[in-house]
Design a protein around this motif. Structure first.
Motif, PDB file in Angstrom:
ATOM      1  N   LEU A  81      50.235  41.504  35.071  1.00  0.00           N
ATOM      2  CA  LEU A  81      49.130  42.098  35.815  1.00  0.00           C
ATOM      3  C   LEU A  81      47.895  41.294  35.423  1.00  0.00           C
ATOM      4  O   LEU A  81      47.418  41.387  34.295  1.00  0.00           O
ATOM      5  CB  LEU A  81      48.980  43.571  35.451  1.00  0.00           C
ATOM      6  CG  LEU A  81      48.040  44.395  36.298  1.00  0.00           C
ATOM      7  CD1 LEU A  81      48.435  44.334  37.775  1.00  0.00           C
ATOM      8  CD2 LEU A  81      48.052  45.839  35.827  1.00  0.00           C
ATOM      9  N   LEU A  82      47.434  40.441  36.335  1.00  0.00           N
ATOM     10  CA  LEU A  82      46.301  39.553  36.096  1.00  0.00           C
ATOM     11  C   LEU A  82      45.063  40.172  36.721  1.00  0.00           C
ATOM     12  O   LEU A  82      45.008  40.358  37.937  1.00  0.00           O
ATOM     13  CB  LEU A  82      46.586  38.173  36.701  1.00  0.00           C
ATOM     14  CG  LEU A  82      45.497  37.116  36.586  1.00  0.00           C
ATOM     15  CD1 LEU A  82      45.202  36.790  35.121  1.00  0.00           C
ATOM     16  CD2 LEU A  82      45.918  35.858  37.351  1.00  0.00           C
ATOM     17  N   ASN A  83      44.082  40.497  35.889  1.00  0.00           N
ATOM     18  CA  ASN A  83      42.895  41.233  36.324  1.00  0.00           C
ATOM     19  C   ASN A  83      41.638  40.409  36.046  1.00  0.00           C
ATOM     20  O   ASN A  83      41.543  39.763  35.007  1.00  0.00           O
ATOM     21  CB  ASN A  83      42.856  42.569  35.559  1.00  0.00           C
ATOM     22  CG  ASN A  83      41.619  43.372  35.834  1.00  0.00           C
ATOM     23  OD1 ASN A  83      40.654  43.309  35.090  1.00  0.00           O
ATOM     24  ND2 ASN A  83      41.662  44.156  36.889  1.00  0.00           N
ATOM     25  N   PHE A  84      40.686  40.439  36.984  1.00  0.00           N
ATOM     26  CA  PHE A  84      39.399  39.765  36.813  1.00  0.00           C
ATOM     27  C   PHE A  84      38.305  40.822  36.817  1.00  0.00           C
ATOM     28  O   PHE A  84      38.260  41.675  37.716  1.00  0.00           O
ATOM     29  CB  PHE A  84      39.166  38.751  37.942  1.00  0.00           C
ATOM     30  CG  PHE A  84      40.142  37.611  37.899  1.00  0.00           C
ATOM     31  CD1 PHE A  84      39.867  36.474  37.154  1.00  0.00           C
ATOM     32  CD2 PHE A  84      41.346  37.679  38.581  1.00  0.00           C
ATOM     33  CE1 PHE A  84      40.769  35.420  37.101  1.00  0.00           C
ATOM     34  CE2 PHE A  84      42.253  36.643  38.529  1.00  0.00           C
ATOM     35  CZ  PHE A  84      41.968  35.511  37.791  1.00  0.00           C
ATOM     36  N   TRP A  85      37.388  40.751  35.827  1.00  0.00           N
ATOM     37  CA  TRP A  85      36.387  41.801  35.662  1.00  0.00           C
ATOM     38  C   TRP A  85      35.133  41.266  34.969  1.00  0.00           C
ATOM     39  O   TRP A  85      35.111  40.153  34.469  1.00  0.00           O
ATOM     40  CB  TRP A  85      36.977  42.941  34.821  1.00  0.00           C
ATOM     41  CG  TRP A  85      37.298  42.510  33.414  1.00  0.00           C
ATOM     42  CD1 TRP A  85      38.392  41.802  32.999  1.00  0.00           C
ATOM     43  CD2 TRP A  85      36.495  42.702  32.261  1.00  0.00           C
ATOM     44  NE1 TRP A  85      38.316  41.566  31.639  1.00  0.00           N
ATOM     45  CE2 TRP A  85      37.157  42.102  31.156  1.00  0.00           C
ATOM     46  CE3 TRP A  85      35.268  43.343  32.023  1.00  0.00           C
ATOM     47  CZ2 TRP A  85      36.646  42.119  29.869  1.00  0.00           C
ATOM     48  CZ3 TRP A  85      34.762  43.351  30.731  1.00  0.00           C
ATOM     49  CH2 TRP A  85      35.450  42.748  29.671  1.00  0.00           C
ATOM     50  N   ALA A  86      34.097  42.112  34.944  1.00  0.00           N
ATOM     51  CA  ALA A  86      32.866  41.829  34.200  1.00  0.00           C
ATOM     52  C   ALA A  86      32.302  43.156  33.690  1.00  0.00           C
ATOM     53  O   ALA A  86      32.576  44.221  34.261  1.00  0.00           O
ATOM     54  CB  ALA A  86      31.846  41.126  35.090  1.00  0.00           C
ATOM     55  N   PRO A  91      33.042  49.548  39.162  1.00  0.00           N
ATOM     56  CA  PRO A  91      34.479  49.780  39.380  1.00  0.00           C
ATOM     57  C   PRO A  91      35.349  49.243  38.241  1.00  0.00           C
ATOM     58  O   PRO A  91      36.403  49.799  37.948  1.00  0.00           O
ATOM     59  CB  PRO A  91      34.770  49.056  40.695  1.00  0.00           C
ATOM     60  CG  PRO A  91      33.459  48.985  41.399  1.00  0.00           C
ATOM     61  CD  PRO A  91      32.441  48.831  40.303  1.00  0.00           C
ATOM     62  N   CYS A  92      34.896  48.163  37.579  1.00  0.00           N
ATOM     63  CA  CYS A  92      35.639  47.638  36.424  1.00  0.00           C
ATOM     64  C   CYS A  92      35.597  48.659  35.288  1.00  0.00           C
ATOM     65  O   CYS A  92      36.600  48.888  34.609  1.00  0.00           O
ATOM     66  CB  CYS A  92      35.048  46.312  35.952  1.00  0.00           C
ATOM     67  SG  CYS A  92      35.075  44.986  37.178  1.00  0.00           S
ATOM     68  N   SER A 158      35.009  39.588  44.844  1.00  0.00           N
ATOM     69  CA  SER A 158      34.733  41.003  44.578  1.00  0.00           C
ATOM     70  C   SER A 158      35.546  41.394  43.361  1.00  0.00           C
ATOM     71  O   SER A 158      36.716  41.036  43.253  1.00  0.00           O
ATOM     72  CB  SER A 158      35.161  41.868  45.762  1.00  0.00           C
ATOM     73  OG  SER A 158      34.411  41.544  46.899  1.00  0.00           O
ATOM     74  N   ILE A 159      34.913  42.138  42.450  1.00  0.00           N
ATOM     75  CA  ILE A 159      35.658  42.538  41.266  1.00  0.00           C
ATOM     76  C   ILE A 159      35.613  44.045  41.110  1.00  0.00           C
ATOM     77  O   ILE A 159      34.658  44.670  41.577  1.00  0.00           O
ATOM     78  CB  ILE A 159      35.161  41.824  39.990  1.00  0.00           C
ATOM     79  CG1 ILE A 159      33.662  42.007  39.800  1.00  0.00           C
ATOM     80  CG2 ILE A 159      35.543  40.383  40.009  1.00  0.00           C
ATOM     81  CD1 ILE A 159      33.132  41.453  38.495  1.00  0.00           C
ATOM     82  N   PRO A 160      36.622  44.614  40.488  1.00  0.00           N
ATOM     83  CA  PRO A 160      37.788  43.926  39.942  1.00  0.00           C
ATOM     84  C   PRO A 160      38.725  43.419  41.033  1.00  0.00           C
ATOM     85  O   PRO A 160      38.819  44.010  42.104  1.00  0.00           O
ATOM     86  CB  PRO A 160      38.480  45.008  39.107  1.00  0.00           C
ATOM     87  CG  PRO A 160      38.066  46.298  39.728  1.00  0.00           C
ATOM     88  CD  PRO A 160      36.691  46.069  40.265  1.00  0.00           C
ATOM     89  N   VAL A 176      42.056  44.370  45.502  1.00  0.00           N
ATOM     90  CA  VAL A 176      40.622  44.199  45.293  1.00  0.00           C
ATOM     91  C   VAL A 176      40.049  45.592  45.145  1.00  0.00           C
ATOM     92  O   VAL A 176      40.156  46.419  46.045  1.00  0.00           O
ATOM     93  CB  VAL A 176      39.953  43.462  46.471  1.00  0.00           C
ATOM     94  CG1 VAL A 176      38.444  43.386  46.263  1.00  0.00           C
ATOM     95  CG2 VAL A 176      40.548  42.064  46.616  1.00  0.00           C
ATOM     96  N   GLY A 177      39.479  45.867  43.990  1.00  0.00           N
ATOM     97  CA  GLY A 177      38.965  47.200  43.682  1.00  0.00           C
ATOM     98  C   GLY A 177      39.704  47.762  42.489  1.00  0.00           C
ATOM     99  O   GLY A 177      40.671  47.182  42.002  1.00  0.00           O
TER     100      GLY A 177
END
Length: 192
Positions: A81-86, A91-92, A158-160, A176-177
């Protein structure tokens, strides 16, 4: 006297704007998870990098927050499970407790790896990232995308943004979301 009334009206309007903004942010955080369905409104955009469903996920090498090197191809044979966030992303923030709960309860038992890639170039400094990880008690690897190359490669506009990658290293889904544990379970169950 009219100046005082105008001043009070301006102050009242400013307070109303702040209150409405706070209410909307809280509603967005709680509603964000409810409104998402796996793969909802997300089309895979075929590119030479291999982001189309069924294509080999582009490999990358990043260093984690803990200083360890992470290479995506090293996890072939596992479900990823590859996740992109900040840290600044509401939402992250809503998603991370669910991701940690899923990791605690199921990820290790199901041969699943969570890689939560921090979009470091988009974030507010190492201290904020460390505080965020500590606040949520995150125990899974946090690769740091210090140049923004991996986020760009994976079209994390758009993240996550998350990708479900099967045991052969192929992308099977994109979300996305924010996700919750149920969505994560469903994504992982659909992988080979």
């Amino acid at each position: 006297m009219p100046k005082k009334i105008i001043g009070l009206l301006v102050l009242a309007v400013m307070i109303a704007i702040v209150v409405i903004g706070a209410v909307k942010n809280n509603m967005a955080d709680s509603d964000a998870l409810d409104g998402m369905a796996i793969g909802s409104d997300v089309d895979f955009l075929p590119t030479e990098e291999g982001l189309a469903k069924g294509e080999k996920a582009p490999d990358f090498l990043l260093t984690t927050l803990d200083g360890e090197e992470v290479k995506l191809s090293d996890y072939q044979g596992k479900k990823v499970l590859l996740n992109f966030w900040a840290t600044w992303c509401p939402p992250c923030r809503a998603e991370m407790p669910h991701m940690q709960t899923y990791y605690d309860e199921q990820a290790t038992d199901e041969n699943v790896v969570i890689l939560a890639v921090n979009l470091t170039t988009e974030d507010k400094g190492l201290g904020k990232i460390e505080d965020f990880v500590e606040e949520f008690g995150l125990e899974f690897p946090i690769p740091m995308d210090e140049n923004g190359d991996v986020g760009a490669l994976y079209q994390a506009v758009s993240i996550p943004t998350s990708y479900a990658i099967d045991t052969e290293g192929r992308i099977q889904n994109k979300v996305v979301g924010p996700m919750d544990e149920t969505m994560m379970e469903q994504l992982i169950q659909e992988l080979e």
